[in-house]
Write a protein that holds these residues in place. Structure first.
Motif, PDB file in Angstrom:
ATOM      1  N   UNK A 219       0.931  -1.141   0.004  1.00  0.00           N
ATOM      2  CA  UNK A 219      -0.080  -0.047  -0.064  1.00  0.00           C
ATOM      3  C   UNK A 219       0.834   1.333  -0.038  1.00  0.00           C
ATOM      4  N   UNK A 220       1.879   1.160   0.995  1.00  0.00           N
ATOM      5  CA  UNK A 220       2.752   2.324   0.964  1.00  0.00           C
ATOM      6  C   UNK A 220       3.556   2.409  -0.293  1.00  0.00           C
ATOM      7  N   UNK A 221       3.939   1.477  -1.034  1.00  0.00           N
ATOM      8  CA  UNK A 221       4.819   1.604  -2.093  1.00  0.00           C
ATOM      9  C   UNK A 221       3.904   2.124  -3.340  1.00  0.00           C
ATOM     10  N   UNK A 222       2.523   1.600  -3.404  1.00  0.00           N
ATOM     11  CA  UNK A 222       1.807   2.082  -4.536  1.00  0.00           C
ATOM     12  C   UNK A 222       1.403   3.630  -4.218  1.00  0.00           C
ATOM     13  N   UNK A 223       1.250   3.931  -3.025  1.00  0.00           N
ATOM     14  CA  UNK A 223       1.035   5.380  -2.751  1.00  0.00           C
ATOM     15  C   UNK A 223       1.964   6.271  -3.127  1.00  0.00           C
ATOM     16  N   UNK A 224       3.441   5.926  -3.007  1.00  0.00           N
ATOM     17  CA  UNK A 224       4.707   6.728  -3.302  1.00  0.00           C
ATOM     18  C   UNK A 224       4.531   6.875  -4.800  1.00  0.00           C
ATOM     19  N   UNK A 225       4.250   5.534  -5.718  1.00  0.00           N
ATOM     20  CA  UNK A 225       4.373   5.742  -7.017  1.00  0.00           C
ATOM     21  C   UNK A 225       3.174   6.545  -7.641  1.00  0.00           C
ATOM     22  N   UNK A 226       2.198   6.419  -7.099  1.00  0.00           N
ATOM     23  CA  UNK A 226       0.980   7.321  -7.349  1.00  0.00           C
ATOM     24  C   UNK A 226       1.352   8.800  -7.439  1.00  0.00           C
ATOM     25  N   UNK A 227       1.814   9.112  -6.171  1.00  0.00           N
ATOM     26  CA  UNK A 227       2.257  10.560  -5.895  1.00  0.00           C
ATOM     27  C   UNK A 227       3.162  11.025  -6.875  1.00  0.00           C
ATOM     28  N   UNK A 228       4.261  10.381  -7.392  1.00  0.00           N
ATOM     29  CA  UNK A 228       5.171  11.118  -8.556  1.00  0.00           C
ATOM     30  C   UNK A 228       4.843  10.713  -9.745  1.00  0.00           C
ATOM     31  N   UNK A 229       3.908  10.049 -10.000  1.00  0.00           N
ATOM     32  CA  UNK A 229       3.407   9.889 -11.241  1.00  0.00           C
ATOM     33  C   UNK A 229       2.855  11.390 -11.988  1.00  0.00           C
ATOM     34  N   UNK A 230       1.795  11.732 -11.259  1.00  0.00           N
ATOM     35  CA  UNK A 230       1.139  12.987 -11.495  1.00  0.00           C
ATOM     36  C   UNK A 230       2.244  14.082 -11.298  1.00  0.00           C
ATOM     37  N   UNK A 231       3.161  13.972 -10.392  1.00  0.00           N
ATOM     38  CA  UNK A 231       4.286  15.091 -10.315  1.00  0.00           C
ATOM     39  C   UNK A 231       4.966  15.199 -11.821  1.00  0.00           C
ATOM     40  N   UNK A 232       5.408  14.009 -12.228  1.00  0.00           N
ATOM     41  CA  UNK A 232       6.266  13.934 -13.402  1.00  0.00           C
ATOM     42  C   UNK A 232       5.198  14.450 -14.604  1.00  0.00           C
ATOM     43  N   UNK A 233       3.963  14.147 -14.893  1.00  0.00           N
ATOM     44  CA  UNK A 233       3.234  14.673 -15.738  1.00  0.00           C
ATOM     45  C   UNK A 233       3.219  16.144 -15.791  1.00  0.00           C
ATOM     46  N   UNK A 234       2.917  16.715 -14.564  1.00  0.00           N
ATOM     47  CA  UNK A 234       2.823  18.166 -14.402  1.00  0.00           C
ATOM     48  C   UNK A 234       4.050  18.711 -14.798  1.00  0.00           C
ATOM     49  N   UNK A 235       4.973  18.192 -14.456  1.00  0.00           N
ATOM     50  CA  UNK A 235       6.334  18.781 -14.874  1.00  0.00           C
ATOM     51  C   UNK A 235       6.776  18.774 -16.191  1.00  0.00           C
ATOM     52  N   UNK A 236       6.301  17.846 -16.943  1.00  0.00           N
ATOM     53  CA  UNK A 236       6.199  17.881 -18.615  1.00  0.00           C
ATOM     54  C   UNK A 236       5.474  18.896 -18.908  1.00  0.00           C
ATOM     55  N   UNK A 237       4.224  19.223 -18.779  1.00  0.00           N
ATOM     56  CA  UNK A 237       3.271  20.295 -18.946  1.00  0.00           C
ATOM     57  C   UNK A 237       3.709  21.567 -18.700  1.00  0.00           C
ATOM     58  N   UNK A 238       4.295  21.797 -17.692  1.00  0.00           N
ATOM     59  CA  UNK A 238       4.769  22.967 -16.988  1.00  0.00           C
ATOM     60  C   UNK A 238       5.856  23.441 -17.709  1.00  0.00           C
ATOM     61  N   UNK A 239       6.734  22.519 -18.382  1.00  0.00           N
ATOM     62  CA  UNK A 239       7.967  23.011 -19.048  1.00  0.00           C
ATOM     63  C   UNK A 239       7.379  24.032 -20.154  1.00  0.00           C
ATOM     64  N   UNK A 240       6.236  23.866 -20.594  1.00  0.00           N
ATOM     65  CA  UNK A 240       6.127  24.404 -22.038  1.00  0.00           C
ATOM     66  C   UNK A 240       4.996  25.516 -21.654  1.00  0.00           C
ATOM     67  N   UNK A 241       4.587  25.597 -20.481  1.00  0.00           N
ATOM     68  CA  UNK A 241       3.826  26.674 -20.109  1.00  0.00           C
ATOM     69  C   UNK A 241       4.521  27.927 -19.224  1.00  0.00           C
ATOM     70  N   UNK A 242       5.656  27.542 -18.697  1.00  0.00           N
ATOM     71  CA  UNK A 242       6.193  28.591 -17.590  1.00  0.00           C
ATOM     72  C   UNK A 242       7.879  28.391 -17.950  1.00  0.00           C
ATOM     73  N   UNK A 243       8.601  29.492 -18.155  1.00  0.00           N
ATOM     74  CA  UNK A 243      10.022  29.513 -18.094  1.00  0.00           C
ATOM     75  C   UNK A 243      10.438  30.010 -16.559  1.00  0.00           C
ATOM     76  N   UNK A 244      11.529  29.321 -15.986  1.00  0.00           N
ATOM     77  CA  UNK A 244      12.110  29.801 -14.615  1.00  0.00           C
ATOM     78  C   UNK A 244      12.840  31.103 -14.795  1.00  0.00           C
ATOM     79  N   UNK A 245      12.820  32.220 -14.248  1.00  0.00           N
ATOM     80  CA  UNK A 245      13.333  33.484 -13.951  1.00  0.00           C
ATOM     81  C   UNK A 245      14.719  33.022 -13.855  1.00  0.00           C
ATOM     82  N   UNK A 246      15.712  33.783 -14.318  1.00  0.00           N
ATOM     83  CA  UNK A 246      17.298  33.580 -14.033  1.00  0.00           C
ATOM     84  C   UNK A 246      17.404  33.824 -12.120  1.00  0.00           C
ATOM     85  N   UNK A 247      18.136  32.865 -11.868  1.00  0.00           N
ATOM     86  CA  UNK A 247      18.184  32.779 -10.283  1.00  0.00           C
ATOM     87  C   UNK A 247      19.740  32.934  -9.974  1.00  0.00           C
TER      88      UNK A 247
END
Length: 271
Positions: free
Chosen positions: A76-104
Motif C-alpha cells: 500500500x505504501x509503495x503504491x501510494x509513493x508511485x501514485x504521488x510521483x506519477x502526477x508530479x512527472x506529468x505536471x512537470x512535463x506540461x509545466x515546462x511548456x507553460x512556464x520558464x523559470x526566471x534567472x536565479x
C-alpha cells in the motif's frame, strides 16, 4: 485564507484516496472510509516529519492495529509513493511548456533545454500506463523480484488523481498569493520546492520551500517579504494545522485501542 484552507483540505482528501489504489491492488479488507482515514492521518506526519515516520511509521501502526499484515502495508505504501510521483512527472512535463523559470543567482537555462527535460519527465507516466496496458495486470519481474502492476484504467486513475493533488497544492499557494503571480509560477514553486526538500533532506522542507518561492516569485511589484509572508501562511495551512489535527486523531486512535485492549484483558482474566 479560507479559500486556501479549503483547497488544502481538498488536497489532503485527494492524497488520502491514493491508499484506495493500494487497497485495490493489495486486496486488503479494510473499508474505504477506514483506509482514507489512515492515509489522511499519516500524510501530515509525512509532510512534517518525513516519509520514514509518516509514510511508514504512522501508516504501519494504524494499519497493523486493524490486522493488516506487514507485506500488504508495504505494498500500500509503495503504491501510494508511485501514485504521488506519477502526477508530479506529468505536471512537470506540461509545466515546462507553460512556464520558464526566471534567472536565479545568475543561473539560467535555455528554453529548449527546459522543455526537453520536461518532455522526458512527462513521458514517464505515459510509459507507465502503456506498460500496465501491455502487462494486463501481470507483475513485472526484474532480477527475480516481482513488482505488481495494476491494469491500465487503475494506472490512468493514479496519474489523474496525483496530478489533481499537486494542482490543488499549487492552487492553495496561488490563492494565498492573491493571484499576484501566474498559476503556473505558483505550481512550479510547489513542484520545485518538493524536489529541493527531498534532496536536502530537511524535515518538512523548512526554509527550502520559502527559499525557492522567494527566488522564483519575487519581483519589483511583489517584494520578497510579501512572498515570504504568503509562503509562511501556506505552510501553516497546508503543513502545521493538519499536523495538529492528525496528531489529535492519532492520539485518540491509540487511546481507544489501549482502552479496548485493557477491556479485553479484563474480560479474559480468570475469575
Amino acid at each position: 485564507l479560507a479559500m486556501a484552507g479549503a483547497l488544502a483540505l481538498l488536497s489532503h482528501f485527494t492524497y488520502g484516496t491514493f491508499d484506495w489504489v493500494g487497497r485495490h491492488c493489495s486486496g486488503h479488507r479494510l473499508s474505504r472510509p477506514a483506509t482514507l482515514t489512515i492515509a489522511m492521518t499519516s500524510y501530515p506526519f509525512t509532510l512534517n516529519l518525513g516519509s520514514l515516520i509518516g509514510g511508514m511509521g504512522v501508516r504501519y501502526r494504524l494499519y497493523a492495529r486493524r490486522g493488516v499484515d506487514p507485506g500488504t502495508i508495504g505494498q500500500v505504501v509503495g503504491t501510494s509513493i508511485v501514485t504521488n510521483w506519477l502526477g508530479y512527472l506529468l505536471l512537470a512535463g506540461v509545466l515546462a511548456w507553460l512556464w520558464q523559470p526566471p534567472p536565479v543567482a545568475g543561473w539560467t537555462v535555455a528554453a529548449w533545454q527546459w522543455r526537453l527535460g520536461g518532455t522526458v519527465l512527462g513521458c514517464l507516466p505515459v510509459a507507465y500506463v502503456a506498460l500496465c496496458a501491455v502487462r494486463s495486470g501481470r507483475a513485472l519481474t526484474l532480477r527475480g523480484h516481482g513488482f505488481p502492476l495494476p491494469r491500465w484504467p487503475v494506472a490512468l486513475w493514479q496519474v489523474a488523481v496525483s496530478a489533481t493533488n499537486w494542482m490543488l497544492m499549487g492552487a492553495a499557494l496561488w490563492t494565498v498569493l492573491q493571484g499576484q503571480v501566474s498559476y503556473p509560477a505558483a505550481l512550479a514553486t510547489v513542484l520545485l520546492g518538493a524536489v529541493a526538500g527531498l534532496v536536502l533532506r530537511v524535515p518538512a522542507g523548512l526554509g527550502v520551500l520559502e527559499a525557492v518561492g522567494v527566488a522564483l516569485l519575487a519581483t519589483d511589484a511583489l517584494r520578497q517579504e510579501q512572498v515570504l509572508a504568503a509562503l509562511l501562511a501556506y505552510r501553516a495551512l497546508y503543513y502545521f494545522v493538519p499536523l495538529v489535527l492528525a496528531a489529535v486523531a492519532f492520539g485518540m486512535a491509540e487511546l481507544r485501542w489501549r482502552q479496548r485492549s485493557t477491556g479485553d484483558d479484563t474480560n479474559t482474566s480468570p475469575q
